[in-house]
Motif scaffolding. Structure first.
Motif, mmCIF file in Angstrom:
data_model
loop_
_atom_site.group_PDB
_atom_site.id
_atom_site.type_symbol
_atom_site.label_atom_id
_atom_site.label_comp_id
_atom_site.label_asym_id
_atom_site.label_seq_id
_atom_site.Cartn_x
_atom_site.Cartn_y
_atom_site.Cartn_z
ATOM 1 N N PRO A 91 0.787 -1.294 0.025
ATOM 2 C CA PRO A 91 0.066 0.026 -0.021
ATOM 3 C C PRO A 91 0.911 1.185 0.021
ATOM 4 O O PRO A 91 0.451 2.566 -0.437
ATOM 5 C CB PRO A 91 -0.734 -0.129 1.512
ATOM 6 N N ASN A 92 1.976 1.350 0.438
ATOM 7 C CA ASN A 92 2.655 2.280 0.572
ATOM 8 C C ASN A 92 3.508 2.717 -0.570
ATOM 9 O O ASN A 92 4.208 3.790 -0.736
ATOM 10 C CB ASN A 92 3.943 2.350 1.839
ATOM 11 N N ILE A 93 3.435 1.979 -1.744
ATOM 12 C CA ILE A 93 4.317 1.923 -2.962
ATOM 13 C C ILE A 93 3.376 2.744 -3.933
ATOM 14 O O ILE A 93 2.120 2.199 -4.188
ATOM 15 C CB ILE A 93 4.792 0.610 -3.470
ATOM 16 N N THR A 94 3.698 3.687 -4.781
ATOM 17 C CA THR A 94 3.155 4.238 -5.511
ATOM 18 C C THR A 94 3.172 3.714 -6.797
ATOM 19 O O THR A 94 4.192 3.270 -7.142
ATOM 20 C CB THR A 94 3.536 5.811 -5.664
ATOM 21 N N THR A 98 6.030 0.343 -12.727
ATOM 22 C CA THR A 98 5.105 -0.901 -12.545
ATOM 23 C C THR A 98 4.306 -1.544 -13.864
ATOM 24 O O THR A 98 4.365 -2.517 -13.974
ATOM 25 C CB THR A 98 4.034 -0.203 -11.423
ATOM 26 N N PHE A 99 3.940 -0.366 -14.505
ATOM 27 C CA PHE A 99 3.245 -0.661 -16.033
ATOM 28 C C PHE A 99 4.492 -1.487 -16.676
ATOM 29 O O PHE A 99 4.146 -2.385 -17.420
ATOM 30 C CB PHE A 99 2.590 0.472 -16.530
ATOM 31 N N THR A 110 -2.174 -2.930 -8.579
ATOM 32 C CA THR A 110 -2.821 -2.616 -7.873
ATOM 33 C C THR A 110 -1.904 -2.183 -6.448
ATOM 34 O O THR A 110 -0.900 -3.273 -6.274
ATOM 35 C CB THR A 110 -4.050 -3.224 -7.270
ATOM 36 N N ASN A 111 -2.125 -1.222 -5.541
ATOM 37 C CA ASN A 111 -1.274 -1.101 -4.227
ATOM 38 C C ASN A 111 -2.347 -1.201 -3.278
ATOM 39 O O ASN A 111 -2.247 -1.045 -2.343
ATOM 40 C CB ASN A 111 -0.437 0.261 -4.331
#
Length: 148
Positions: free
Chosen positions: A93-96, A101-102, A120-121
């Motif tokens: 969750p803390n990763i933007t 990522t894409f 998703t995060n």
């Protein structure tokens, strides 16, 4: 663990040696509850309970080789014929979620050729459908419900 941007699901937990584990119904074992695992377990429940994906067609954390490098994908959903329907990349969750990522999931998809991608995060979810002819992805509001 914090609430995520998913429906509420019930999970099985256990504690041993001062570590909390969560039961993964796909891998059929308890795994250490890390922030990324919390997101992954929500994704799995979302797939099974909201999108109607059969457990037997879901694979979690398996190795693949991309450009001679060993990598591990988070979640893959198969079609009944063995082709890949969906790849999901989970981040803590803390990763933007970023272009990196894409790029990561796109590299995986060079090998896997999935129809859909999800990143998703736990708070922000991005869904894409692949357009292999135009070599691009089309962003969607959600992934379609699974149909056999």
């Amino acid at each position: 663990m914090q609430d995520l941007n998913f429906p509420k699901f019930s999970f099985r937990f256990k504690s041993s040696e001062n570590k909390i584990s969560i039961f993964d119904s796909i891998r059929k074992k308890f795994v250490i509850l890390q922030p990324e695992e919390w997101v992954r377990q929500h994704c799995l429940h979302y797939l099974m309970h909201v999108k109607s994906v059969p457990k037997s067609l879901i694979n979690v954390e398996k190795e693949l080789v991309v450009n001679d490098l060993k990598k591990r994908y988070d979640i893959v959903v198969f079609n009944p014929n063995g082709t890949i329907h969906l790849i999901i990349e989970c981040k803590a969750p803390n990763i933007t979620i970023s272009q990196n990522t894409f790029d990561q999931i796109a590299r995986y998809n060079l090998v896997l050729n999935a129809d859909y991608l999800m990143v998703t995060n736990g708070f922000n979810h991005y869904y894409c459908q692949m357009d292999f002819k135009a070599e691009r992805y089309i962003f969607l509001k959600d992934i379609p419900n699974y149909k056999l």
